[in-house]
Design a protein around this motif. Sequence first.
Motif, mmCIF file in Angstrom:
data_model
loop_
_atom_site.group_PDB
_atom_site.id
_atom_site.type_symbol
_atom_site.label_atom_id
_atom_site.label_comp_id
_atom_site.label_asym_id
_atom_site.label_seq_id
_atom_site.Cartn_x
_atom_site.Cartn_y
_atom_site.Cartn_z
ATOM 1 N N ILE A 9 0.872 -1.170 0.000
ATOM 2 C CA ILE A 9 0.000 0.000 0.000
ATOM 3 C C ILE A 9 0.909 1.219 0.000
ATOM 4 O O ILE A 9 1.619 1.474 0.962
ATOM 5 N N TRP A 10 0.914 1.906 -1.107
ATOM 6 C CA TRP A 10 1.716 3.110 -1.264
ATOM 7 C C TRP A 10 0.866 4.287 -0.801
ATOM 8 O O TRP A 10 -0.282 4.421 -1.206
ATOM 9 N N LYS A 11 1.428 5.135 0.047
ATOM 10 C CA LYS A 11 0.675 6.264 0.584
ATOM 11 C C LYS A 11 1.387 7.577 0.268
ATOM 12 O O LYS A 11 2.607 7.645 0.298
ATOM 13 N N CYS A 26 1.332 11.418 1.717
ATOM 14 C CA CYS A 26 0.879 12.172 2.880
ATOM 15 C C CYS A 26 1.220 13.647 2.707
ATOM 16 O O CYS A 26 2.323 13.985 2.286
ATOM 17 N N VAL A 85 -3.153 11.393 4.898
ATOM 18 C CA VAL A 85 -2.953 10.717 3.625
ATOM 19 C C VAL A 85 -3.856 11.389 2.584
ATOM 20 O O VAL A 85 -5.052 11.548 2.813
ATOM 21 N N ASP A 145 -3.592 10.455 -0.870
ATOM 22 C CA ASP A 145 -3.853 9.476 -1.913
ATOM 23 C C ASP A 145 -3.100 8.201 -1.582
ATOM 24 O O ASP A 145 -2.187 8.208 -0.756
ATOM 25 N N ARG A 146 -3.524 7.104 -2.228
ATOM 26 C CA ARG A 146 -2.873 5.817 -1.987
ATOM 27 C C ARG A 146 -3.069 4.941 -3.212
ATOM 28 O O ARG A 146 -3.946 5.183 -4.035
ATOM 29 N N GLU A 147 -2.226 3.928 -3.303
ATOM 30 C CA GLU A 147 -2.293 2.982 -4.412
ATOM 31 C C GLU A 147 -1.858 1.623 -3.891
ATOM 32 O O GLU A 147 -0.922 1.527 -3.103
ATOM 33 N N CYS A 148 -2.545 0.588 -4.290
ATOM 34 C CA CYS A 148 -2.204 -0.770 -3.880
ATOM 35 C C CYS A 148 -1.628 -1.507 -5.082
ATOM 36 O O CYS A 148 -2.174 -1.434 -6.182
ATOM 37 N N LEU A 203 0.386 5.968 -8.817
ATOM 38 C CA LEU A 203 0.256 6.914 -7.706
ATOM 39 C C LEU A 203 0.651 8.325 -8.131
ATOM 40 O O LEU A 203 -0.059 9.288 -7.834
ATOM 41 N N ILE A 231 5.388 8.538 7.654
ATOM 42 C CA ILE A 231 4.353 7.825 6.894
ATOM 43 C C ILE A 231 4.526 6.315 6.963
ATOM 44 O O ILE A 231 3.586 5.572 6.750
#
Length: 84
Positions: free
Chosen positions: A16-18, A20, A27, A29-32, A43, A82
Amino acid sequence: MDANPDQDNPKNKPWIWKACCRDIGQVIDRECGGHVQATLHRLTECLQKWNVWCYCTDKWKVYPLETDKNVLLRGKSGTTRIER
């Protein structure tokens, strides 16, 4: 059923890329996805709407390929908050 021989390799597990916002500490946005450039690309595409002016990253070799080097601050000092 055979076990995947690389199942303990962190690059084969979902991440899980976050992203911040340091000003508000939230946070934005995020990307899995995997620990691969394609996930980072997705992302950074999402972050364009936020007008990001500084990326704080660790020293993974792919970050300079996906972000403008003029706004890239590399080192663990900017990423520890983060990662918690």
